[in-house]
Design a protein around this motif. Structure first.
Motif, PDB file in Angstrom:
ATOM      1  N   VAL A 167      44.107  47.730  35.376  1.00 25.74           N
ATOM      2  CA  VAL A 167      44.195  46.248  36.059  1.00 25.74           C
ATOM      3  C   VAL A 167      45.518  46.597  36.860  1.00 25.74           C
ATOM      4  O   VAL A 167      45.740  46.077  37.898  1.00 25.74           O
ATOM      5  CB  VAL A 167      43.816  44.988  35.534  1.00 25.74           C
ATOM      6  CG1 VAL A 167      44.221  43.953  36.642  1.00 25.74           C
ATOM      7  CG2 VAL A 167      42.361  45.179  35.034  1.00 25.74           C
TER       8      VAL A 167
ATOM      9  N   THR B 112      43.048  47.461  30.399  1.00 28.23           N
ATOM     10  CA  THR B 112      41.779  46.841  31.041  1.00 28.23           C
ATOM     11  C   THR B 112      41.333  47.571  32.197  1.00 28.23           C
ATOM     12  O   THR B 112      42.336  47.920  33.310  1.00 28.23           O
ATOM     13  CB  THR B 112      41.631  45.214  31.368  1.00 28.23           C
ATOM     14  OG1 THR B 112      41.928  44.588  30.076  1.00 28.23           O
ATOM     15  CG2 THR B 112      40.410  44.726  31.640  1.00 28.23           C
TER      16      THR B 112
ATOM     17  N   CYS C  76      38.460  44.892  39.545  1.00 29.76           N
ATOM     18  CA  CYS C  76      38.345  43.395  40.210  1.00 29.76           C
ATOM     19  C   CYS C  76      39.191  43.043  41.113  1.00 29.76           C
ATOM     20  O   CYS C  76      39.351  41.947  41.502  1.00 29.76           O
ATOM     21  CB  CYS C  76      38.670  42.480  38.783  1.00 29.76           C
ATOM     22  SG  CYS C  76      40.153  42.799  37.970  1.00 29.76           S
TER      23      CYS C  76
ATOM     24  N   ALA D 113      42.316  42.839  40.486  1.00 29.51           N
ATOM     25  CA  ALA D 113      43.314  41.711  39.653  1.00 29.51           C
ATOM     26  C   ALA D 113      43.359  40.388  39.986  1.00 29.51           C
ATOM     27  O   ALA D 113      44.344  39.727  40.239  1.00 29.51           O
ATOM     28  CB  ALA D 113      44.706  42.538  39.926  1.00 29.51           C
ATOM     29  N   ILE D 114      41.852  39.955  40.203  1.00 26.09           N
ATOM     30  CA  ILE D 114      41.794  38.481  40.626  1.00 26.09           C
ATOM     31  C   ILE D 114      42.479  37.533  39.904  1.00 26.09           C
ATOM     32  O   ILE D 114      43.112  36.527  40.456  1.00 26.09           O
ATOM     33  CB  ILE D 114      40.248  38.110  40.889  1.00 26.09           C
ATOM     34  CG1 ILE D 114      39.870  36.715  41.392  1.00 26.09           C
ATOM     35  CG2 ILE D 114      39.765  38.443  39.491  1.00 26.09           C
ATOM     36  CD1 ILE D 114      38.919  36.558  42.055  1.00 26.09           C
ATOM     37  N   CYS D 115      42.515  37.762  38.721  1.00 24.35           N
ATOM     38  CA  CYS D 115      43.121  36.692  37.723  1.00 24.35           C
ATOM     39  C   CYS D 115      44.722  36.608  37.731  1.00 24.35           C
ATOM     40  O   CYS D 115      45.304  35.620  38.128  1.00 24.35           O
ATOM     41  CB  CYS D 115      42.959  36.815  36.268  1.00 24.35           C
ATOM     42  SG  CYS D 115      41.051  36.942  35.950  1.00 24.35           S
TER      43      CYS D 115
ATOM     44  N   CYS E   9      45.301  38.630  32.648  1.00 25.12           N
ATOM     45  CA  CYS E   9      44.183  39.397  32.584  1.00 25.12           C
ATOM     46  C   CYS E   9      43.586  39.430  31.140  1.00 25.12           C
ATOM     47  O   CYS E   9      44.499  39.450  30.158  1.00 25.12           O
ATOM     48  CB  CYS E   9      44.480  40.851  32.851  1.00 25.12           C
ATOM     49  SG  CYS E   9      42.726  41.818  32.576  1.00 25.12           S
ATOM     50  N   GLU E  10      42.219  38.641  30.722  1.00 24.90           N
ATOM     51  CA  GLU E  10      41.555  38.426  29.781  1.00 24.90           C
ATOM     52  C   GLU E  10      41.090  39.974  29.229  1.00 24.90           C
ATOM     53  O   GLU E  10      40.406  39.438  28.195  1.00 24.90           O
ATOM     54  CB  GLU E  10      40.927  37.251  29.791  1.00 24.90           C
ATOM     55  CG  GLU E  10      41.446  35.907  30.421  1.00 24.90           C
ATOM     56  CD  GLU E  10      42.158  35.503  29.520  1.00 24.90           C
ATOM     57  OE1 GLU E  10      42.327  35.565  28.271  1.00 24.90           O
ATOM     58  OE2 GLU E  10      42.800  34.207  29.629  1.00 24.90           O
ATOM     59  N   GLY E  11      40.932  40.780  30.183  1.00 27.17           N
ATOM     60  CA  GLY E  11      40.343  41.962  29.716  1.00 27.17           C
ATOM     61  C   GLY E  11      38.582  42.028  29.834  1.00 27.17           C
ATOM     62  O   GLY E  11      37.834  42.713  29.014  1.00 27.17           O
ATOM     63  N   CYS E  12      38.126  41.087  30.797  1.00 28.45           N
ATOM     64  CA  CYS E  12      36.751  40.947  30.964  1.00 28.45           C
ATOM     65  C   CYS E  12      35.964  42.143  31.271  1.00 28.45           C
ATOM     66  O   CYS E  12      34.913  42.501  30.988  1.00 28.45           O
ATOM     67  CB  CYS E  12      36.395  39.862  31.873  1.00 28.45           C
ATOM     68  SG  CYS E  12      36.419  40.152  33.496  1.00 28.45           S
ATOM     69  N   ARG E  13      36.714  43.250  32.118  1.00 29.56           N
ATOM     70  CA  ARG E  13      36.044  44.354  32.379  1.00 29.56           C
ATOM     71  C   ARG E  13      36.398  45.471  31.255  1.00 29.56           C
ATOM     72  O   ARG E  13      35.838  46.620  31.561  1.00 29.56           O
ATOM     73  CB  ARG E  13      36.859  44.916  33.535  1.00 29.56           C
ATOM     74  CG  ARG E  13      36.576  43.982  34.916  1.00 29.56           C
ATOM     75  CD  ARG E  13      37.184  44.308  35.971  1.00 29.56           C
ATOM     76  NE  ARG E  13      36.791  45.428  36.476  1.00 29.56           N
ATOM     77  CZ  ARG E  13      35.851  45.870  37.259  1.00 29.56           C
ATOM     78  NH1 ARG E  13      34.907  44.953  37.802  1.00 29.56           N
ATOM     79  NH2 ARG E  13      35.670  47.055  37.560  1.00 29.56           N
TER      80      ARG E  13
HETATM   81  S1  SF4 Z   1      39.893  39.045  33.230  1.00 26.14           S
HETATM   82 FE1  SF4 Z   1      38.531  40.293  34.127  1.00 26.14          FE
HETATM   83  S2  SF4 Z   1      38.583  39.637  36.327  1.00 26.14           S
HETATM   84 FE2  SF4 Z   1      40.430  38.973  35.356  1.00 26.14          FE
HETATM   85  S3  SF4 Z   1      41.923  40.559  35.675  1.00 26.14           S
HETATM   86 FE3  SF4 Z   1      40.888  40.990  33.870  1.00 26.14          FE
HETATM   87  S4  SF4 Z   1      39.586  42.480  34.226  1.00 26.14           S
HETATM   88 FE4  SF4 Z   1      40.015  41.284  36.218  1.00 26.14          FE
END
Ligand code: SF4
Ligand code: SF4
Ligand code: SF4
Ligand code: SF4
Ligand code: SF4
Lengths: 393, 258
Positions: free
Chosen positions: B171, B195, B199, B201-203, B210-214
């Motif tokens: 990210v 991660t 995305c 780097a929207i967060c 980044c919470e690592g959702c990907r």
């Molecule tokens: S949490 Fe998910 S949407 Fe947000 S920056 Fe990380 S990977 Fe991207």
């Protein structure tokens, strides 16, 4: 409107459009001498100037930016999340000329993180170039940034010149500010010999109450014109103050920790040193060092289609050797799949290969990658280690 | 477009918030064109039809959203795999097991009783797992929810019969290109370096971490990340905690489920 071109490699620009790229050759390892020579040349450049020095008072800085904004866009340090970054400024008051160091370099002005190059029609194959918009004035570059720009130019002019970059570069007017002391704990321009402005169209030297202004090139005329009403003539005391400032500066940057003449050879000799492993273990391949570095030039090409699949846009975007996929080729084979090989590669680009090839430093000691690296990897530590130091890298 | 017959597409949902299907429906500008190019055969979220039975229909592409949380889901997924040419795992729940994997970190019995009370016995659940732990998956669309731009791009590749590009960068790559001042520089932690990107780097662009959702990149250096956490004064526990949100399956449960 689409331009149709004959088959073959598209040239983004007719040859010879920029006059600035005079053919300079650098002698290997002699850039220190060359720099001295160049400084002498710069001092005595152009028509003999009879002028008295000019002063930009601190209180007039905002009006100076406003005056520039009338002529074109201004790319300068602004504040963001308690730090500084280069951005195109909207209001003159956004400028933070006092910014010690920006976390990102100014390379984005001439080498945007994503640069749409051409748009083409998928059925006919017709294509048109997308104009390379670029800021007109780069205000507030530091000495290391001017050196970085030199390095960038060398690379972009090598082989097939990168017209797109060079056109932007030609268009831009560099207004640099001399640093009088080390800007932050991570920088090491004193060691890389990059603490004096290399080349700039306009140079500002900070004084107690403002900046001493020197117009250096043809391109500076526009700035000179814009600032005609704003600048004051330097008094004798101010001329004296300037000299003091300059000599104080030499002291502030003394104590170089790197032997630049020997660096390429020392890096070569340490290519198989075991300590590269220590870094390889820590490095996250996040590529932040590459993104913030003012001399990192790598890019990738991408094509993006519109949703009805009639048109496509080809862009180039930043890429970097720290990413695992960077050296991935058909096979799939990866000739630098090892993290340790990647960080070693980057450091050798900065300390051995390119500086040897072009005769200018390719790490300008700005320290941005050091600030950015989440695991504290630093070229200075590497260079010192390669030159016999024992501290951990 | 080199597709004579419109490809038949189905959307199916398992344990999830169904937000990823919504993300698809939010592609409002592109939908008219996309809907002309494909035939959507099944999409409960977007229709008034309430049944959810899965039969012998054939598909060109199925999008599977959600985590597989019980044997019945697993059977349906196997059936869909058999009937579809291309299976796309759609969203964090389906690809990394997402937040649903957190439940795997505690004994299933306790979790079941907590959620269903005395009716716990009615629900026959097993440890949560991503779609790829049940059947082979052709493509993975990551994120909680999936990124719309990436989704549309992906569909365009699919429609042209080209292999869709797989994001392989962290990210940080997109974050830096967007000019964000890094969380680590600001003394905070962030999972961006490990991660998978895509995305935009929207967060972090909007001031978050980044919470690592990907999902964690396959070759991520978690050892290095531990070091980075220490550098900003955070502990190993903090890292474990951060990884738990979307990456529990990877860090704790893979062996138990597979
Ligand atoms: S949490 Fe998910 S949407 Fe947000 S920056 Fe990380 S990977 Fe991207
Ligand atoms: S390698 Fe680091 S210190 Fe050297 S020029 Fe690049 S960002 Fe600056
Ligand atoms: S910033 Fe540091 S951790 Fe990230 S790729 Fe560069 S050297 Fe590795
Ligand atoms: S990935 Fe997120 S948005 Fe998508 S279904 Fe799961 S919880 Fe909802
Ligand atoms: S904020 Fe997070 S995603 Fe952005 S560069 Fe820093 S570590 Fe990477």
């Amino acid at each position: 409107m689409f331009l149709r071109r004959a088959a073959g490699r598209p040239r983004w620009l007719a040859d010879g459009c920029f006059s600035w790229a005079e053919n300079e050759s650098f002698s290997v390892g002699l850039f220190v001498f060359r720099r001295r020579r160049l400084e002498l040349r710069l001092r005595g450049r152009g028509e003999p100037k009879e002028e008295v020095g000019k002063i930009l008072k601190k209180r007039d800085v905002i009006s100076a930016v406003e005056a520039l904004l009338v002529h074109g866009s201004v790319y300068a340090p602004v504040e963001k999340d308690d730090h500084f970054v280069f951005e195109e400024i909207e209001r003159a008051s956004d400028l933070r000329l006092e910014a010690a160091q920006t976390v990102h370099s100014a390379k984005g002005a001439f080498f945007p993180s994503k640069d749409p190059l051409v748009r083409f029609d998928l059925s006919s194959g017709d294509w048109e170039e997308l104009p390379p918009a670029a800021p007109r004035f780069l205000f507030g570059l530091h000495p290391c940034d001017t050196w970085a720009m030199k390095a960038f130019d060398c690379w972009m002019r090598d082989g097939i010149p990168d017209d797109r970059y060079l056109r932007r570069r030609e268009h831009g007017v560099i207004i640099a500010v001399q640093c009088l002391k080390k800007c932050n704990e991570d920088s090491f321009c004193g060691s890389m010999g990059t603490y004096r402005i290399f080349e700039a169209d306009v140079r500002l030297t900070p004084m107690n109450n403002g900046y001493f202004v020197e117009f250096e090139t043809e391109k500076a005329r526009e700035v000179e014109e814009a600032w005609r009403e704003i600048l004051l003539e330097a008094t004798v005391e101010e001329e004296r103050e300037l000299e003091e400032m300059k000599s104080g500066m030499e002291d502030a940057f003394s104590g170089a920790e790197v032997d630049l003449e020997r660096l390429p050879d020392d890096m070569k000799a340490s290519f198989y040193a075991p300590w590269w492993r220590d870094m390889g273990k820590r490095c996250l391949d996040c590529g932040q060092c590459v993104a913030v570095c003012p001399t990192c030039t790598c890019f990738a090409m991408i094509d993006e289609c519109n949703v009805s699949l009639t048109e496509c846009e080809r862009s180039r975007r930043w890429d970097g050797c720290m990413f695992h996929s960077f050296a991935e080729v058909a096979g799939p084979h990866n000739f630098r799949s090892d993290r340790c090989a990647r960080i070693r590669h980057r450091m050798n680009r900065k300390g051995q290969w390119l500086n040897r090839r072009f005769g200018v430093p390719f790490c300008v000691g700005c320290g941005r990658c050091v600030t950015a690296c989440p695991v504290g990897i630093s070229p200075l530590k590497v260079f010192k280690r390669a030159q016999g130091g024992t501290a951990d890298v | 477009m080199n597709i004579a017959k419109k490809p038949r597409v189905g959307f199916f949902s398992f344990a999830s918030c169904e937000g990823c299907q919504l993300a698809f429906l939010e592609c409002e500008e592109e939908l008219p064109v996309l809907l002309e190019a494909v035939e959507i055969v099944r999409f409960r979220e977007a229709s008034s039809y309430e049944g959810r039975e899965i039969g012998g229909e054939e598909f060109d592409v199925v999008f599977l959203e959600g985590t597989i949380a019980r044997e019945k889901d697993a059977e349906e997924v196997r059936l869909l795999r058999k009937n579809a040419k291309i299976v796309v795992a759609f969203g964090a729940c389906a690809t990394t097991c997402g937040v649903n994997a957190i439940r795997n970190t505690r004994p299933l019995e306790i979790v079941r009783r907590e959620v269903y009370g005395e009716k716990a016995g009615w629900y026959d659940v097993f440890p949560a797992r991503p779609v790829s732990a049940v059947v082979p998956v052709d493509y993975t669309l990551r994120g909680c929810p999936v990124d719309r731009t990436e989704l549309v791009k992906f569909l365009l590749f699919l429609l042209r019969d080209l292999p869709a590009p797989i994001p392989k960068y962290p990210v940080c790559f997109e974050c830096k290109a967007a000019g964000v001042v890094c969380n680590y520089v600001r003394g905070r932690t962030c999972l961006g370096p490990v991660t998978t990107c895509g995305c935009g780097a929207i967060c972090t662009r909007f001031g978050g971490r980044c919470e690592g959702c990907r999902g964690i990149l396959p070759d991520a250096n978690l050892e290095g990340l531990r070091y980075a956490y220490r550098e900003v004064g955070r502990s190993e526990e903090d890292l474990k905690h951060d990884l738990q949100l979307f990456n529990s399956f990877l860090s704790t449960m893979r062996e138990k489920v597979l």
